[in-house]
Design a protein around this motif. Structure first.
Motif, short mmCIF file in Angstrom:
data_model
loop_
_atom_site.label_atom_id
_atom_site.label_comp_id
_atom_site.label_asym_id
_atom_site.label_seq_id
_atom_site.Cartn_x
_atom_site.Cartn_y
_atom_site.Cartn_z
N LEU A 9 0.83 -1.20 0.00
CA LEU A 9 0.00 0.00 0.00
C LEU A 9 0.86 1.25 0.00
O LEU A 9 1.92 1.30 0.59
CB LEU A 9 -0.92 0.02 1.23
N ASN A 10 0.38 2.27 -0.66
CA ASN A 10 1.08 3.56 -0.70
C ASN A 10 0.05 4.67 -0.55
O ASN A 10 -0.21 5.45 -1.45
CB ASN A 10 1.85 3.72 -2.02
N VAL A 11 -0.57 4.71 0.64
CA VAL A 11 -1.67 5.65 0.87
C VAL A 11 -1.38 6.58 2.03
O VAL A 11 -2.23 7.35 2.45
CB VAL A 11 -2.98 4.88 1.16
N GLY A 12 -0.19 6.54 2.60
CA GLY A 12 0.16 7.45 3.66
C GLY A 12 -0.21 6.99 5.05
O GLY A 12 -0.02 7.72 6.02
N PHE A 13 -0.79 5.80 5.18
CA PHE A 13 -1.10 5.27 6.50
C PHE A 13 -0.86 3.77 6.52
O PHE A 13 -0.83 3.11 5.48
CB PHE A 13 -2.55 5.58 6.89
N THR A 14 -0.69 3.24 7.74
CA THR A 14 -0.44 1.80 7.90
C THR A 14 -1.63 1.16 8.60
O THR A 14 -1.87 1.43 9.79
CB THR A 14 0.82 1.56 8.75
N HIS A 108 -7.13 -3.15 1.92
CA HIS A 108 -6.92 -4.15 0.87
C HIS A 108 -6.83 -3.55 -0.54
O HIS A 108 -6.13 -4.10 -1.39
CB HIS A 108 -8.04 -5.19 0.92
N LEU A 109 -7.53 -2.44 -0.77
CA LEU A 109 -7.47 -1.83 -2.10
C LEU A 109 -6.58 -0.59 -2.14
O LEU A 109 -6.35 -0.03 -3.19
CB LEU A 109 -8.89 -1.46 -2.57
N GLY A 110 -6.07 -0.19 -0.97
CA GLY A 110 -5.12 0.92 -0.94
C GLY A 110 -5.72 2.29 -1.19
O GLY A 110 -5.04 3.18 -1.69
N LYS A 111 -7.00 2.47 -0.85
CA LYS A 111 -7.64 3.78 -1.02
C LYS A 111 -7.57 4.56 0.29
O LYS A 111 -7.59 3.99 1.38
CB LYS A 111 -9.11 3.61 -1.43
N ARG A 112 -7.47 5.88 0.18
CA ARG A 112 -7.55 6.73 1.37
C ARG A 112 -9.03 6.87 1.74
O ARG A 112 -9.81 7.42 0.96
CB ARG A 112 -6.93 8.10 1.09
#
Length: 218
Positions: A9-14, A108-112
């Motif tokens: 994921l590359n959305v700014g949160f874990t 799972h889909l990497g959305k913010r």
């Protein structure tokens, strides 16, 4: 559980991994066993500045509307509404569906994604449902705080409504009495002008209440 499952994921949160058990424990056990992320970390991952939210303990905060001014030039996101009608005694699972949808989109889909839901009223909390925070591994935590208190706003609303109800009920009770015989000079009002002959003043208005002054026997 392996915490590297979300490295794609590359959305700014874990996202916080779920420690799923079989058989599935009760909602309260899942909530109490969950790993809570500090609200300051959540705010930082969302891009909020320290003066744009007010903390209520370590895991709850209230976001200030001033953030809307700072982000007014940021494009709006997509809005998904989850609702239902004709409720059953245990509800249709709107909150569970909403939280599960957010988990799917974010983890799972990497959305913010941000989930916005109402705080439960005392009806579902103290009724047959025992709460309205979702269920299973798709629920709002800390569950007890969310159902009962959160930031205290729901208590303020409850107190305000109770005050209004008490004021209306009091007026409905007293106003017909004051209007009797076309006079507002009632027993309750005359009590304010009690003097040395207070007994006479009190009994002057007794007829309004259907009382008769007793005759002393001694």
């Amino acid at each position: 559980m392996d915490t590297n499952v979300f490295t794609h994921l590359n959305v700014g949160f874990t996202p916080t991994p779920l420690d799923r058990k079989t058989p599935v424990p009760s909602d309260i056990l899942i909530a109490q066993d969950a790993e809570l992320k500090p609200i300051s970390l959540v705010a930082d991952e969302l891009g909020l500045l320290p003066d744009e939210y007010e903390s209520y303990g370590q895991y709850i905060a209230k976001v200030s509307p001033v953030v809307l001014k700072r982000l007014k030039d940021v494009p709006d996101g997509k809005y998904i509404d989850v609702t239902a009608i004709t409720p059953t005694p245990l509800g249709e699972g709107k909150t569970t569906t909403t939280v599960g949808l957010s988990q799917a989109l974010g983890a799972h889909l990497g959305k913010r994604v941000i989930t916005a839901i109402r705080q439960p009223s005392q009806g579902p909390t103290f009724g047959i449902k025992g709460g309205a925070a979702g269920g299973g591994y798709s629920q709002v935590i800390p569950m007890e705080n969310f159902n009962l208190h959160l930031t205290g706003d729901i208590h303020a609303i409850t107190a305000a409504n109770n005050l209004i109800a008490a004021a209306i009920e009091t007026r409905m009770f007293h106003e017909p009495i004051r209007a009797m015989n076309g006079s507002s000079n009632t027993f309750a009002l005359r009590m304010k002008t009690v003097t040395a002959n207070s007994a006479s003043v009190c009994w002057d208005g007794s007829a309004t209440w259907g009382l008769t002054r007793p005759t002393p026997t001694s």
